[in-house]
Enzyme design. Structure first.
Site, PDB file in Angstrom:
ATOM      1  CG  HIS A 191     -25.059  -5.718 -41.924  1.00  0.00           C
ATOM      2  ND1 HIS A 191     -24.766  -6.843 -41.184  1.00  0.00           N
ATOM      3  CD2 HIS A 191     -23.880  -5.308 -42.467  1.00  0.00           C
ATOM      4  CE1 HIS A 191     -23.468  -7.097 -41.264  1.00  0.00           C
ATOM      5  NE2 HIS A 191     -22.906  -6.183 -42.036  1.00  0.00           N
ATOM      6  CG  ASP A 251     -20.657  -3.085 -47.341  1.00  0.00           C
ATOM      7  OD1 ASP A 251     -19.437  -3.127 -47.114  1.00  0.00           O
ATOM      8  OD2 ASP A 251     -21.448  -3.943 -46.942  1.00  0.00           O
TER       9      ASP A 251
END
Length: 428
Positions: free
Chosen positions: A307, A364
């Site tokens: 991330h 995600d």
């Protein structure tokens, strides 16, 4: 620590105040920089080191893997609260009591009818239109059906605007999916909870009763909470900067939807499934693709791992992994795409290269798996993200307007041609 910073430019020293936040973050206030230095500005592409505002909504520490809404940890909220409670918290600053929550839900349901003429706008889109483009357009169109300006100094006006968009937005989300699938449009059921109603509006078939699945309700509720706000990201900053021109709430959120659409932002979970599809089509060898991901000379990019903000782990991923396992286990999904996902997850959690670099599966990755398991089409994943992010956008827009922040107007460093004379077209 000193409460000022000193910058020396061309031999001249200038003092700027240091501001400390409630979590001991320190920011240098440079709003007078250009005037006191006679023209010097900062250059920070992507605004990675630039604070655009002071905000009391969300605290994020990427190094420590901390995410809090209004001081409450994301772990505790995901475990104990529901999405409407979290929405109320983000927008109004405190968790609601039972009477406030009941009124909030009732008022939202009372505002859940979308003008029937909006269907005509929806009918004009081909089924091939991307759902995010459709959702952005329909959200913007709400302005035409609700033309009155919001008086931000009126608590009643602000509250009515909040419940209006929270009531109508899930309808637009469901219609966007049903249009693509050729199903009749549904207004839902006022007897249901917020998340239950979303699922029914999306999935009810015209020739059969819709049966609620508590595991799916719990998983979607958690996903919406985890996506509800995430500090000053691309779409949230877009909502604030559009709203800073005093554009209305619907128009500002429509702009946020468009920003969220991009594959580097909200479209990441769609990109995860597209990657999994490609791996499956190539034989499903996860070890091969993990090797490609480690090869700096290979253009392959592993989506859904690591991330940009979280340098250790994504706290949301740890929460939603449990829900993903529950959904897939309960539904008994037999899907080769999800088998590929499980293989990649196992490799990443055990491979020294990924562990050392803290490239763990992120939110995600797991949200895409859940949506796939629930039967939501891949190009609807970002629409679901927008549904979760809605209360955060509302909260950020409201905060910006109530604080009467100035219109957003970044500076630039010009690197083009110097002044030159116009040449007649015959001499060029």
């Amino acid at each position: 620590m000193s409460d000022t910073a000193i910058l020396e430019i061309n031999g001249e020293k200038h003092e700027f105040p240091l501001i400390t936040g409630t979590e001991n973050e320190v920011a240098m206030d440079i709003k007078t920089l250009r005037s006191v230095t006679k023209g010097v500005t900062t250059l920070d592409p992507g605004y990675k080191n630039t604070g655009s505002c002071e905000s009391a909504i969300t605290f994020l520490d990427g190094e420590k893997g901390i995410l809090r809404y209004r001081g409450y940890s994301i772990e505790e909220l995901a475990e104990k609260a529901d999405f409407l409670e979290v929405s109320y918290l983000l927008i109004f600053g405190e968790l609601p009591n039972s009477e406030q929550l009941e009124k909030f839900h009732t008022d939202i349901k009372d505002q859940s009818i979308v003008d029937d003429d909006v269907k005509k706008i929806l009918d004009a889109f081909p089924k091939t239109a991307h759902p995010m483009g459709v959702l952005s357009s329909l959200t913007s169109a709400l302005t035409a059906f609700n033309p009155s300006c919001v008086n931000v100094d009126s608590k009643e006006d602000m509250y009515n605007s909040v419940v209006r968009i929270l009531g109508k937005f899930p309808v637009l989300v469901a219609w966007t999916m049903r249009k693509k699938q050729g199903l009749p449009l549904d207004y839902g059921d006022k007897k249901l909870g917020y998340v239950e109603n979303v699922l029914k509006m999306m999935f009810k078939k015209p020739n059969e009763d819709y049966v609620q699945n508590p595991i799916l309700i719990n998983a979607l509720d958690k996903l919406l909470i985890l996506h509800a706000d995430h500090e000053q990201n691309c779409s949230t900053s877009t909502v604030r900067i559009v709203g800073s021109s005093h554009a209305g709430l619907f128009a500002s959120i429509s702009a946020g939807i468009s920003a969220l659409w991009g594959p580097l932002h909200g479209g990441a979970n769609q990109a995860v499934l597209e990657m999994l599809e490609a791996i499956k089509e190539d034989g499903g060898d996860t070890k091969k693709y993990m090797a490609k991901a480690k090869d700096k000379n290979d253009p392959f990019r592993l989506m859904g791992f690591g991330h940009r903000v979280y340098k250790n782990f994504d706290p949301r991923a740890k929460i939603i992994k449990v829900a993903a396992d529950e959904v897939l286990g309960d539904l008994g999904v037999d899907d080769p795409i999800l088998d590929v996902a499980k293989g990649l997850e196992k490799e990443a959690l055990e491979d020294k290269y990924f562990v050392d670099r803290k490239l763990y599966p992120n939110v995600d990755f797991y949200s895409g798996i859940i949506y796939r398991g629930m039967g939501i089409p891949t190009d609807m994943f970002t629409v679901m993200f927008a549904l979760g992010r809605l209360p955060g956008w509302i909260a950020q827009w409201s905060e910006m307007r109530l604080k009467k922040e100035p219109i957003g107007r970044p500076r630039q460093l010009y690197i083009g041609e110097n002044e030159r004379a116009y040449k007649n077209i015959k001499k060029r």
